[in-house]
Enzyme design. Structure first.
Site, PDB file in Angstrom:
ATOM      1  N   HIS A 152     139.758  19.217   5.050  1.00 61.40           N
ATOM      2  CA  HIS A 152     138.948  18.284   4.247  1.00 61.40           C
ATOM      3  C   HIS A 152     137.661  18.964   3.747  1.00 61.40           C
ATOM      4  O   HIS A 152     137.342  18.906   2.557  1.00 61.40           O
ATOM      5  CB  HIS A 152     138.639  17.075   5.141  1.00 61.40           C
ATOM      6  CG  HIS A 152     137.721  16.050   4.555  1.00 61.40           C
ATOM      7  ND1 HIS A 152     138.164  14.815   4.132  1.00 61.40           N
ATOM      8  CD2 HIS A 152     136.372  16.062   4.351  1.00 61.40           C
ATOM      9  CE1 HIS A 152     137.129  14.111   3.685  1.00 61.40           C
ATOM     10  NE2 HIS A 152     136.030  14.842   3.808  1.00 61.40           N
ATOM     11  N   GLU A 153     136.954  19.652   4.651  1.00 63.09           N
ATOM     12  CA  GLU A 153     135.693  20.290   4.245  1.00 63.09           C
ATOM     13  C   GLU A 153     135.949  21.433   3.264  1.00 63.09           C
ATOM     14  O   GLU A 153     135.156  21.667   2.344  1.00 63.09           O
ATOM     15  CB  GLU A 153     134.936  20.807   5.474  1.00 63.09           C
ATOM     16  CG  GLU A 153     134.531  19.722   6.470  1.00 63.09           C
ATOM     17  CD  GLU A 153     133.747  18.577   5.843  1.00 63.09           C
ATOM     18  OE1 GLU A 153     133.055  18.794   4.823  1.00 63.09           O
ATOM     19  OE2 GLU A 153     133.847  17.442   6.368  1.00 63.09           O
ATOM     20  N   HIS A 170     136.157  20.091  -0.122  1.00 62.37           N
ATOM     21  CA  HIS A 170     134.820  19.960  -0.739  1.00 62.37           C
ATOM     22  C   HIS A 170     134.334  21.309  -1.265  1.00 62.37           C
ATOM     23  O   HIS A 170     133.802  21.407  -2.369  1.00 62.37           O
ATOM     24  CB  HIS A 170     133.799  19.446   0.287  1.00 62.37           C
ATOM     25  CG  HIS A 170     133.962  18.010   0.670  1.00 62.37           C
ATOM     26  ND1 HIS A 170     134.208  17.007  -0.239  1.00 62.37           N
ATOM     27  CD2 HIS A 170     133.882  17.398   1.889  1.00 62.37           C
ATOM     28  CE1 HIS A 170     134.285  15.840   0.397  1.00 62.37           C
ATOM     29  NE2 HIS A 170     134.096  16.056   1.692  1.00 62.37           N
TER      30      HIS A 170
HETATM   31 ZN   LIG Z   1     134.145  14.704   3.222  1.00 62.05          ZN
END
Ligand SMILES: [Zn+2]
Ligand SMILES: [Ca+2]
Ligand SMILES: [Ca+2]
Ligand SMILES: [Ca+2]
Ligand SMILES: [Ca+2]
Length: 572
Positions: A197-198, A201
């Site tokens: 998830h990171e 980003h």
């Molecule tokens: Zn996030």
């Protein structure tokens, strides 16, 4: 290969089932840690609209081109407390990125953990967020132009209380030390998707619930709008923004649903990540692959059926294991080594040596006809733990991995009374004493040459003990034409040994280095009796030897050979 004589076909009763490795089962997310939020600062709606523009331009430039693979090197920085809290293992980091690669590989983005460093600093450990972390990042970051810098620290603490956070890839230039991802040390592990998830980003993706039900949302067309009040429900029927077509993308990596729920990036997110790599991480395109990525594919047992009513001495099988080079570098000189600590399994030929390179995307079990050979002993039915070691010939970046798997014994075994022996050579089936009962000979790592009758009874005079290990399959032939067979084999301390049928040593011929290949018996000079042809390996050089049955050299031998010889002579 086992040399079967017609009368002594074995029944192979081993049914092997491919062991479903957890590693390759994307749905097995064993860990569902507390579902804490991500604290990545959002882009403004204007920045998201700018990103949509970048994606549109990228698509117009790349519509007809195959997507270039991107290789991201990872510099992992473990920040821990003075009492050791948070000082996670290297293995946890490697496991984490093995897992993360499963999420990104279908998007042609690949990660290699290149460096791991550790910093003891209580202040950094407990305050790793936003500008409070910048001094630490500035000190620790390695070449952000080429590396993803990842940090683990104590994020489960008042004031942060997150599983992870990052800076959006669009927020800084490609060499800025703040290009990073940050993880709670507790979540750095196999089967956890905070890093996935990171990293999303870092590659420009917003949360799927960004801006709730309002334009521009996450800036991705194929992720339906989703409201942040419902960002942690794994409900396929959830439609938190009913005015936008489609149910909520609850399985997307870029929301807050549970580990077991999240499993995909969309094509629109794929395009966005590629665009942001082009705009903000273009240094990643300069990273060459250093390693192949070998994965276990399947195990196949070549079963032989017994149709002749001969006593079954146990079960034997030829096994092939196919592997896949999933991505990365071409795998040169792949050497597979099969092992097991389970005494029920005797591995007679533990090695398969690839002759052709395994290119990325390719699956192979090695040269045709090159199998692992095993015997299963009498014992309890069930699973036998095995290990497949995979080694490649790359000297600069050695690649050596162990892949555990299981073989299942599913039928009762008629055993062969041999205790666990690391057998390195293929057994030879023959009738050495001409009594019409088959005999089995094989060499072992303990330097013994074993001889058994088919019923598993040791032949008198055997085992014969040599000083070196025996990796060659013995040859059996009446080389001196005296009416009884000889047994010929080599040892790792350079002895070519000839025994008579009762295990008595007739000749020892000594060479430098090792004899790994099996000797061949052939009438080289066409005089009726037989010569023995074999090879040695002495450092990186070797010779082909040919000797008469009395141990004298055949004229013109030995002959030097350039390449290291690991396989037997092919005479005859
Ligand atoms: Zn996030
Ligand atoms: Ca969307
Ligand atoms: Ca909707
Ligand atoms: Ca003889
Ligand atoms: Ca001859």
């Amino acid at each position: 290969m086992i040399k079967f004589t017609k009368s002594f076909l074995f029944l192979s009763l081993i049914i092997a089932q491919p062991y479903q490795l957890d590693k390759y089962n994307k749905t097995d997310k064993r860990f569902d840690l507390s579902n804490k939020d991500c604290k990545t600062p959002s882009l403004t709606p204007e920045q998201i609209i700018d990103t949509k523009e970048i994606v549109t331009n990228w698509r117009s430039r790349n519509r007809d081109r195959p997507q270039e693979p991107v290789h991201i090197l990872v510099a992992f920085h473990i920040i821990h407390a003075s009492d050791g809290t948070g000082n996670i293992s290297d293995a946890a980091v490697y496991d984490q990125f093995d897992w993360l690669n499963l999420a990104f590989e279908s998007h042609n983005i690949f990660f290699t953990v290149d460096t791991i460093d550790r910093t003891e600093n209580d202040d950094w450990f407990n305050n790793w967020y936003g500008s409070a972390s910048w001094a630490g990042m500035n000190e620790l970051a390695i070449d952000p132009y080429h590396y993803l810098n990842a940090y683990s620290a104590n994020l489960w603490i008042d004031g942060i209380d997150a599983n992870g956070w990052a800076y959006m890839g669009q927020a800084y230039g490609p060499s800025d030390y703040r290009q990073c991802i940050n993880l709670a040390y507790q979540v750095v592990q196999w089967a956890h998707d905070t890093a996935t998830h990171e990293t999303g980003h870092h590659l420009g993706l917003s949360h799927t619930f960004e801006n709730d039900c309002t334009y521009p949302n996450d800036g991705v067309d194929d992720t339906p709008q989703m409201h942040s009040d419902y960002n942690d429900n794994c409900d396929d029927n959830q439609d938190s923004c009913p005015n936008d077509e489609g149910n909520d993308p609850v399985h997307n990596y870029m929301n807050y649903t549970s580990q077991s729920c999240r499993d995909n990036f969309t094509q629109g997110q794929d395009d966005l990540m590629s665009s942001v790599i082009s705009s903000n991480h273009y240094g990643y395109y300069e990273n060459e692959f250093r390693f192949p990525s070998i994965q276990f594919n399947s195990i196949n047992v070549n079963q032989d059926s017994d149709g002749d009513g001969v006593i079954n001495p146990g079960e034997t099988a030829s096994i092939s294991i196919s592997i896949t080079n999933a991505w990365g570098l071409e795998a040169d000189g792949v050497l597979l080594t099969l092992s097991s600590e389970d005494e029920r399994l005797i591995i007679m030929d533990s090695i398969v040596q690839f002759e052709e390179p395994l290119i990325p995307g390719e699956t192979s079990s090695g040269p045709v006809g090159d199998y692992f050979q095993v015997y299963a002993e009498d014992g309890d039915l069930g699973f036998i733990d095995c290990n497949l070691n995979v080694n490649t010939a790359n000297e600069e970046y050695p690649y050596n991995i162990d892949i555990p798997f299981e073989i299942r014994l599913s039928l009762d075994q008629y055993g062969f009374p041999i205790n666990s022996i690391a057998i390195k050579s293929s057994p030879v089936l023959t009738d050495i004493d001409n009594n019409l009962i088959g005999d089995i000979f094989f060499g072992a790592e303990n330097g013994k040459l074993y001889g058994y009758m088919v019923a598993g009874i040791e032949i008198p005079g055997f085992p014969y003990s040599a000083q070196g290990d025996i990796r060659t399959s013995p040859a059996v032939k009446d080389i001196d034409l005296d009416g009884t067979n000889e047994i010929i084999f080599g040892t790792t301390d350079g002895k070519l040994i000839i025994l008579d049928a009762s295990g008595t040593q007739e000749i020892i011929y000594t060479v430098n280095g090792n004899i790994y290949g099996s000797p061949a018996v052939v009438d080289l000079d066409v005089d009726g009796d037989f010569e023995i042809v074999f090879t040695n390996q002495d450092g990186n050089s070797g010779k082909v030897y040919a000797i008469h049955h009395d141990g004298s050299d055949v004229e013109g031998f030995p002959v030097n050979i350039d390449e290291r010889m690991m396989v037997g002579a092919a005479a005859g």
